[in-house]
Design a protein around this motif. Structure first.
Motif, PDB file in Angstrom:
ATOM      1  N   ALA A 156      51.296   1.827  61.882  1.00 46.76           N
ATOM      2  CA  ALA A 156      52.183   0.919  61.154  1.00 46.76           C
ATOM      3  C   ALA A 156      52.176   1.344  59.690  1.00 46.76           C
ATOM      4  CB  ALA A 156      51.702  -0.516  61.329  1.00 46.76           C
ATOM      5  N   GLY A 157      52.625   0.490  58.786  1.00 49.21           N
ATOM      6  CA  GLY A 157      52.625   0.808  57.365  1.00 49.21           C
ATOM      7  C   GLY A 157      51.231   1.086  56.854  1.00 49.21           C
ATOM      8  N   GLY A 158      51.120   2.039  55.922  1.00 46.60           N
ATOM      9  CA  GLY A 158      49.835   2.370  55.344  1.00 46.60           C
ATOM     10  C   GLY A 158      48.940   3.171  56.259  1.00 46.60           C
ATOM     11  N   TRP A 159      49.517   3.759  57.313  1.00 45.49           N
ATOM     12  CA  TRP A 159      48.790   4.609  58.254  1.00 45.49           C
ATOM     13  C   TRP A 159      47.747   3.846  59.056  1.00 45.49           C
ATOM     14  CZ3 TRP A 159      51.048   9.116  59.011  1.00 45.49           C
ATOM     15  CH2 TRP A 159      51.829   9.649  57.981  1.00 45.49           C
ATOM     16  N   ARG A 160      47.896   2.510  59.188  1.00 48.80           N
ATOM     17  CA  ARG A 160      46.974   1.725  60.006  1.00 48.80           C
ATOM     18  C   ARG A 160      47.403   1.811  61.462  1.00 48.80           C
ATOM     19  NH1 ARG A 160      48.078  -2.918  59.485  1.00 48.80           N
ATOM     20  NH2 ARG A 160      49.731  -2.918  57.910  1.00 48.80           N
ATOM     21  N   PRO A 161      46.517   2.249  62.383  1.00 48.59           N
ATOM     22  CA  PRO A 161      46.905   2.345  63.801  1.00 48.59           C
ATOM     23  C   PRO A 161      47.240   0.978  64.383  1.00 48.59           C
ATOM     24  CG  PRO A 161      44.874   3.565  63.369  1.00 48.59           C
ATOM     25  CD  PRO A 161      45.156   2.745  62.146  1.00 48.59           C
ATOM     26  N   LYS A 162      48.388   0.877  65.039  1.00 48.06           N
ATOM     27  CA  LYS A 162      48.711  -0.352  65.763  1.00 48.06           C
ATOM     28  C   LYS A 162      48.407  -0.199  67.243  1.00 48.06           C
ATOM     29  CE  LYS A 162      53.661   0.822  66.270  1.00 48.06           C
ATOM     30  NZ  LYS A 162      55.033   0.373  66.027  1.00 48.06           N
ATOM     31  N   CYS A 163      48.192   1.066  67.649  1.00 46.59           N
ATOM     32  CA  CYS A 163      47.838   1.346  69.041  1.00 46.59           C
ATOM     33  C   CYS A 163      47.303   2.764  69.111  1.00 46.59           C
ATOM     34  CB  CYS A 163      49.054   1.186  69.944  1.00 46.59           C
ATOM     35  SG  CYS A 163      48.757   1.635  71.668  1.00 46.59           S
ATOM     36  N   THR A 164      46.251   2.977  69.875  1.00 51.46           N
ATOM     37  CA  THR A 164      45.701   4.316  70.055  1.00 51.46           C
ATOM     38  C   THR A 164      45.694   4.661  71.536  1.00 51.46           C
ATOM     39  OG1 THR A 164      44.326   4.251  68.062  1.00 51.46           O
ATOM     40  CG2 THR A 164      43.676   5.790  69.793  1.00 51.46           C
ATOM     41  N   LEU A 165      46.253   5.821  71.840  1.00 49.79           N
ATOM     42  CA  LEU A 165      46.345   6.312  73.206  1.00 49.79           C
ATOM     43  C   LEU A 165      45.396   7.497  73.352  1.00 49.79           C
ATOM     44  CD1 LEU A 165      47.888   6.531  75.972  1.00 49.79           C
ATOM     45  CD2 LEU A 165      49.528   7.988  74.767  1.00 49.79           C
ATOM     46  N   LYS A 166      44.564   7.472  74.384  1.00 51.25           N
ATOM     47  CA  LYS A 166      43.650   8.584  74.630  1.00 51.25           C
ATOM     48  C   LYS A 166      44.163   9.403  75.806  1.00 51.25           C
ATOM     49  CE  LYS A 166      38.869   9.850  75.697  1.00 51.25           C
ATOM     50  NZ  LYS A 166      37.512   9.367  76.063  1.00 51.25           N
ATOM     51  N   ILE A 167      44.289  10.715  75.583  1.00 53.05           N
ATOM     52  CA  ILE A 167      44.711  11.630  76.644  1.00 53.05           C
ATOM     53  C   ILE A 167      43.575  12.614  76.903  1.00 53.05           C
ATOM     54  CG2 ILE A 167      46.334  13.422  77.320  1.00 53.05           C
ATOM     55  CD1 ILE A 167      48.429  12.082  75.626  1.00 53.05           C
ATOM     56  N   ASN A 168      43.099  12.634  78.124  1.00 51.25           N
ATOM     57  CA  ASN A 168      42.077  13.593  78.528  1.00 51.25           C
ATOM     58  C   ASN A 168      42.756  14.846  79.072  1.00 51.25           C
ATOM     59  OD1 ASN A 168      39.618  11.894  78.173  1.00 51.25           O
ATOM     60  ND2 ASN A 168      40.672  10.626  79.681  1.00 51.25           N
ATOM     61  N   PHE A 169      42.212  15.997  78.727  1.00 47.07           N
ATOM     62  CA  PHE A 169      42.773  17.258  79.196  1.00 47.07           C
ATOM     63  C   PHE A 169      42.115  17.654  80.506  1.00 47.07           C
ATOM     64  CE2 PHE A 169      43.223  17.926  74.450  1.00 47.07           C
ATOM     65  CZ  PHE A 169      44.583  17.664  74.437  1.00 47.07           C
ATOM     66  N   SER A 170      42.936  17.942  81.510  1.00 45.50           N
ATOM     67  CA  SER A 170      42.390  18.396  82.786  1.00 45.50           C
ATOM     68  C   SER A 170      41.794  19.797  82.653  1.00 45.50           C
ATOM     69  CB  SER A 170      43.465  18.383  83.873  1.00 45.50           C
ATOM     70  OG  SER A 170      44.566  19.196  83.508  1.00 45.50           O
ATOM     71  N   ARG A 171      42.266  20.560  81.668  1.00 39.92           N
ATOM     72  CA  ARG A 171      41.659  21.838  81.328  1.00 39.92           C
ATOM     73  C   ARG A 171      41.296  21.790  79.857  1.00 39.92           C
ATOM     74  NH1 ARG A 171      44.260  26.765  84.694  1.00 39.92           N
ATOM     75  NH2 ARG A 171      42.341  27.651  83.862  1.00 39.92           N
ATOM     76  N   LYS A 172      40.025  21.991  79.547  1.00 44.96           N
ATOM     77  CA  LYS A 172      39.557  21.830  78.170  1.00 44.96           C
ATOM     78  C   LYS A 172      40.216  22.837  77.230  1.00 44.96           C
ATOM     79  CE  LYS A 172      35.278  24.336  79.332  1.00 44.96           C
ATOM     80  NZ  LYS A 172      35.361  24.189  80.793  1.00 44.96           N
ATOM     81  N   PHE A 173      40.194  22.498  75.937  1.00 43.69           N
ATOM     82  CA  PHE A 173      40.728  23.356  74.900  1.00 43.69           C
ATOM     83  C   PHE A 173      39.585  23.902  74.050  1.00 43.69           C
ATOM     84  CE2 PHE A 173      44.667  21.741  76.212  1.00 43.69           C
ATOM     85  CZ  PHE A 173      45.692  22.413  75.564  1.00 43.69           C
ATOM     86  N   PHE A 174      39.842  25.057  73.418  1.00 43.51           N
ATOM     87  CA  PHE A 174      38.865  25.670  72.523  1.00 43.51           C
ATOM     88  C   PHE A 174      39.494  25.870  71.153  1.00 43.51           C
ATOM     89  CE2 PHE A 174      37.516  27.763  76.657  1.00 43.51           C
ATOM     90  CZ  PHE A 174      36.427  26.915  76.849  1.00 43.51           C
TER      91      PHE A 174
END
Length: 329
Positions: free
Chosen positions: A72-90
């Motif tokens: 939202a305004g001022g960069w305050r999170p109004k919602c956080t979504l977590k996505i897990n990777f089925s194949r990890k990243f480096f």
């Protein structure tokens, strides 16, 4: 066959390496004085090890998930979504990766000529492959259309962080990111060229992450200094010639993921398609379109839907789910 590769980025070097291994006479022309891309986050899925097993020694940190902060305004999170990777990243240094593959290419017999800009197509070669990036000279010489572009800016702070997740803050035409790289932390943005710097500066100010010229103390809190600022354009498209002697690969095709702008793994997949069909560039053209076009169309639509829901109805989105990081389809 005598093969010219224009551009000594990761795609051109990989093709030079593999074609030389097959016994072809390969010359790679590079306009810069040294090998190594610096304006890149170097966040690759574990698929990178399938193409370049030797790159394992370059791993700086392992990433298992991403947090997407709808703000939202001022960069305050109004919602956080977590996505897990089925194949990890480096997290790796793209600069070091390029130099590693350059060494493999030269050891296989490819000739790399630095400080050699190409203004016309060389005539003494049986095949020419343009791997010369988003502003490809080869693409222009062939009279092909230009891809669409976004601007990416990145910088680093001297803060040790080995977290196993990245964070992003979506914007209307891209997103801001934070990547823990072990010995340091990276921040960056991908957006349209007119808005990228303004949005990034605003984000840095609100989060006490100032550029060197803006260094100051705010409300007695220490301000981290963002250093080693790099920028580059990110192409998006699928622009490839119907030509038996000359073709394109990698960023010269505009082959980047619509949702993230990442292009290395996609470029290497395209390179393998080219290698499988070499020297038949027409067959390569047909196969690359068949493979990537549905994925590009689907991921563009999916990205727009997710952004619309995230900005307007964030509670609809699942708070924790898993995806394949290289392909949404």
């Amino acid at each position: 066959m005598k093969v010219a590769i224009i551009g000594a980025g990761i795609c051109g070097l990989y093709l030079g390496w593999k074609l030389a291994e097959k016994g072809h006479q390969v010359t790679v022309f590079e306009k810069k004085e040294k090998i190594g891309k610096e304006a890149c986050s170097g966040l690759f899925s574990e698929r990178i090890l399938e193409f370049i097993p030797e790159s394992r020694k370059l791993i700086q940190n392992q990433i298992n998930s991403v947090l997407i902060h709808w703000v939202a305004g001022g960069w305050r999170p109004k919602c956080t979504l977590k996505i897990n990777f089925s194949r990890k990243f480096f997290a790796m240094s793209h600069f070091e990766l390029d130099n590693l593959v350059a060494e493999l290419a030269e050891n296989s017999g490819a000739k790399i000529i630095l400080n050699h800009p190409v203004s016309s197509l060389p005539k003494e070669f049986e095949r020419i492959i343009g791997c010369d990036g988003p502003n490809s000279t080869v693409r222009k010489l062939l009279g092909l259309s230009e891809p669409s572009y976004r601007l990416a800016i990145q910088g680093f702070i001297s803060k040790i962080d080995s977290s196993n997740f990245v964070e992003t803050w979506p914007q209307k035409s891209g997103f801001i990111w934070k990547i823990p790289r072990g010995e340091e932390t990276e921040y960056g943005i991908i957006s349209d060229s007119k808005r990228a710097k303004l949005l990034f500066d605003n984000f840095l100010e609100k989060n006490n992450l100032q550029l060197p010229e803006c260094q100051q103390r705010v409300k007695m809190n220490e301000v981290h200094r963002l250093e080693r600022i790099n920028s580059g354009v990110i192409p998006q498209g699928l622009i490839i010639p119907s030509n038996q002697k000359i073709t394109l690969c990698g960023d010269a095709v505009g082959l980047t993921k619509p949702w993230s702008g990442g292009g290395v793994v996609w470029s290497l997949i395209a390179a393998d398609i080219l290698l499988k069909n070499f020297p038949d560039f027409i067959k390569y053209q047909k196969e690359i379109k068949k493979f990537f076009l549905p994925k590009i169309i689907f991921s563009k639509i999916a990205t727009k839907i997710i952004y619309f829901l995230g900005y307007n109805f964030p509670w609809i989105l699942p708070k924790d789910y898993k995806i394949e990081g290289d392909f949404l389809l």
